[in-house]
Design a protein around this motif. Structure first.
Motif, short mmCIF file in Angstrom:
data_model
loop_
_atom_site.label_atom_id
_atom_site.label_comp_id
_atom_site.label_asym_id
_atom_site.label_seq_id
_atom_site.Cartn_x
_atom_site.Cartn_y
_atom_site.Cartn_z
N LYS A 148 -5.84 -8.43 -1.12
CA LYS A 148 -6.47 -9.61 -0.50
C LYS A 148 -6.43 -9.50 1.02
CE LYS A 148 -5.46 -12.93 -4.20
NZ LYS A 148 -4.73 -14.18 -4.55
N ALA A 149 -5.27 -9.08 1.56
CA ALA A 149 -5.12 -8.94 3.02
C ALA A 149 -6.07 -7.90 3.58
CB ALA A 149 -3.68 -8.59 3.37
N GLN A 183 -1.45 -8.87 -3.26
CA GLN A 183 -1.40 -9.48 -1.93
C GLN A 183 -2.04 -8.55 -0.89
OE1 GLN A 183 2.73 -10.26 -1.19
NE2 GLN A 183 2.84 -12.00 -2.60
N LEU A 184 -1.70 -7.28 -0.97
CA LEU A 184 -2.24 -6.32 -0.02
C LEU A 184 -3.75 -6.19 -0.14
CD1 LEU A 184 0.46 -3.49 -0.26
CD2 LEU A 184 0.00 -4.94 1.73
N LYS A 217 -9.62 -9.34 3.63
CA LYS A 217 -9.84 -10.31 4.72
C LYS A 217 -9.91 -9.61 6.07
CE LYS A 217 -7.65 -14.31 2.51
NZ LYS A 217 -6.53 -15.29 2.61
N LEU A 218 -8.97 -8.65 6.30
CA LEU A 218 -8.91 -7.96 7.58
C LEU A 218 -10.17 -7.12 7.80
CD1 LEU A 218 -7.16 -7.52 10.07
CD2 LEU A 218 -6.09 -5.59 8.89
N SER A 241 -7.26 -3.45 14.54
CA SER A 241 -7.60 -3.77 13.14
C SER A 241 -7.59 -2.52 12.29
CB SER A 241 -8.98 -4.44 13.07
OG SER A 241 -8.98 -5.67 13.77
N LEU A 247 -1.84 -1.00 5.88
CA LEU A 247 -1.88 -1.75 4.62
C LEU A 247 -2.35 -0.88 3.46
CD1 LEU A 247 -3.40 -5.16 5.85
CD2 LEU A 247 -1.03 -4.70 5.20
N GLU A 272 -4.02 -1.50 11.56
CA GLU A 272 -3.40 -2.41 10.58
C GLU A 272 -3.93 -2.15 9.18
OE1 GLU A 272 -2.57 -7.21 9.95
OE2 GLU A 272 -3.79 -6.52 11.66
#
Length: 515
Positions: A101-102, A98-99, A105-106, A122, A129, A125
């Motif tokens: 993928k996040a 999940q991380l 995207k970020l 950004s 992550l 964040e």
């Protein structure tokens, strides 16, 4: 039967026995043999051990492996820990995905918004992550490493356990008498009433020029010998006779090598040292440049190279059973004390032995479908041994051996012992005069699991590990010694040659002055 016995060396077993017929926890001193990349992977039945921990623990005690009694429970605990670790790994692995993928995207969004750079929010964040993902990866790696260590330790412990004993095997130290061959305890030979220690194969063989211990002391040292004149002929006659009997029963002859990889010997259940850490199997010395190569050893019996013929290979079920018989030179360090009962040819460092080895299919319905089982082959081994010793006119007894006498690989073992007149002392019990000349064992799937031998095809689609059996067709020095002592004619000063051997000795009927 009494368990106190003279020093005893088992022909098919893994070690020199102490003064009682007791096995030892040989793997306490197990040497980790270097395995080449091509070596077959051992596959212990961990599931069965885990589900039957009490059984394996008691079996270890019964087999005189007391230090191993806790291994099955350790396997249970380690297996549970490995299972928990596997479960615990699911959450971080899922979160890491999940991380990732996040983060992807970020990072893509930040690049679109800020051109070639990333804005401060950004970036913060993304850093958070990535830190979380890295911590989860570190934690996962730590758990994965621990799980791997658990699995390796489980396999090590499982491979150290002795085979489960057969229900036919007496528990304890005392063998069970099965039958006598060429011997009636109600009407024993005359020499038993008047024992004569001089009636020994050493004295007889030396006086008739059949054995030369003096020269061997010069050439090699204690524990070696020369067979000379008719003694050398008698050795070859015994080999040929044993081969002929086995071949008549469908056993195929093989001439195996006498040097094997050390890990092969260990996989067969042979341990390199005894309970006093004394060397039992000779390793071949390696030069410094060869230290990184797998260790090789002198084979203690042809059982080892014969078992390895199918190491890492599949056997077509249609070709089973596979039955081999092979003569070879055998090498034993035979450490430990020596006494008058082992003087001469009974305990030596090098000898010739004709060995039988076979594989049988292993699935529950085999017997019902008329296919030969390991029990059938075991009985065939005993039948061949009985035929050979009976025809040689040797007084013998057959024993079902107890749990403490079994080597690591055997689930069941029968020994045949011959009477040796030189062992009987005035006033001593007849028990002291018996000495082992053959041994037969069922090893179930102990060896095939460690050598990576599988069966495929046949009545079941699943591959499985075949059962193995092994037995002595002829241990030349001991049988030769028994023939000299039991065939000795005191009046004529000759040894009567058993009739079945005369064709291989030029028709010779006696050895001595009258020959």
């Amino acid at each position: 039967m009494a368990s106190t016995r003279t020093p005893y060396v088992c022909l098919n077993c893994r070690l020199t026995r102490p003064l009682t017929r007791r096995a030892f926890s040989a793997s306490t001193h197990r040497a980790e043999a270097l395995r080449p990349a091509t070596a077959p992977k051992p596959t212990p039945d961990v599931k069965h051990i885990r589900q039957n921990a009490e059984l394996y623990s008691k079996n270890s005690v019964d087999r005189n492996y007391p230090t191993h009694a806790d291994y099955p429970f350790q396997i249970q605990n380690l297996s549970e820990e490995a299972r928990r670790l596997d479960q615990d790994l699911k959450t971080p692995r899922s979160r890491i995905k999940q991380l990732e993928k996040a983060i992807g995207k970020l990072a893509a969004s930040a690049r679109q918004e800020g051109g070639n750079g990333e804005n401060t929010a950004s970036q913060e964040e993304l850093t958070a992550l990535r830190l979380e993902a890295q911590k989860l990866k570190d934690d996962s790696q730590e758990m994965t490493t621990r799980k791997t260590a658990c699995t390796e330790e489980i396999n090590r412990l499982a491979l150290s356990l002795p085979n489960l004993s057969s229900s036919e095997t007496p528990v304890g130290d005392d063998p069970r008498l099965v039958e006598y061959l060429n011997f009636d305890p109600q009407s024993p030979p005359e020499w038993i009433a008047n024992p004569d220690p001089s009636r020994s194969h050493v004295a007889i063989g030396t006086s008739l020029g059949l054995i030369d211990f003096t020269s061997s002391a010069t050439t090699t040292g204690w524990g070696w010998y020369f067979l000379t004149n008719e003694g050398a002929l008698l050795e070859q006659a015994l080999i040929q006779y044993a081969l002929s009997v086995a071949r008549k029963r469908g056993w195929k002859p093989v001439s195996p090598p006498s040097i094997v990889y050390s890990y092969i010997a260990e996989a067969c259940g042979f341990q390199p040292r005894d309970q006093h850490n004394e060397q039992q199997i000779w390793a071949i010395e390696q030069s410094e440049k060869d230290k990184s190569k797998p260790q090789r050893s002198l084979a203690g019996t042809a059982e080892i190279p014969l078992a390895a013929m199918y190491a890492g290979r599949d056997i077509d079920a249609a070709n089973l059973p596979v039955k081999l018989v092979g003569p070879s030179r055998c090498y034993r360090a035979e450490a430990g004390s020596r006494g008058v009962d082992t003087k001469g040819l009974y305990r030596v460092h090098e000898f010739t032995k004709v060995e039988m080895f076979a594989w049988a299919d292993n699935f529950p319905e085999a017997a019902g479908k008329g296919l030969p089982t390991s029990d059938d082959l075991f009985n065939e081994l005993l039948s061949i041994q009985t035929e050979i010793l009976t025809s040689l006119n040797l007084p013998c007894r057959v024993l079902e051996m107890p749990t403490t006498d079994l080597g690591a690989s055997a689930s069941r073992k029968r020994d045949i012992e011959a009477l040796f007149p030189s062992r009987l002392r005035a006033g001593a019990d007849l028990e002291s005069a018996w000495g082992e000349v053959t041994s037969a064992s069922i090893c179930t799937d102990y060896q095939s699991r460690r050598l990576g031998t599988r069966v495929r095809g046949g009545a079941t689609k699943d591959s499985r590990f075949p059962h193995t059996v092994n037995g002595t067709a002829m241990a030349v020095p001991r049988v030769l010694a028994a023939i000299l002592e039991n065939g000795w004619d005191e009046k004529r000063k000759v040894v009567v040659v058993p009739e079945v051997l005369r064709n291989w000795m030029g028709g010779l009927e006696v050895i001595g002055e009258s020959s």
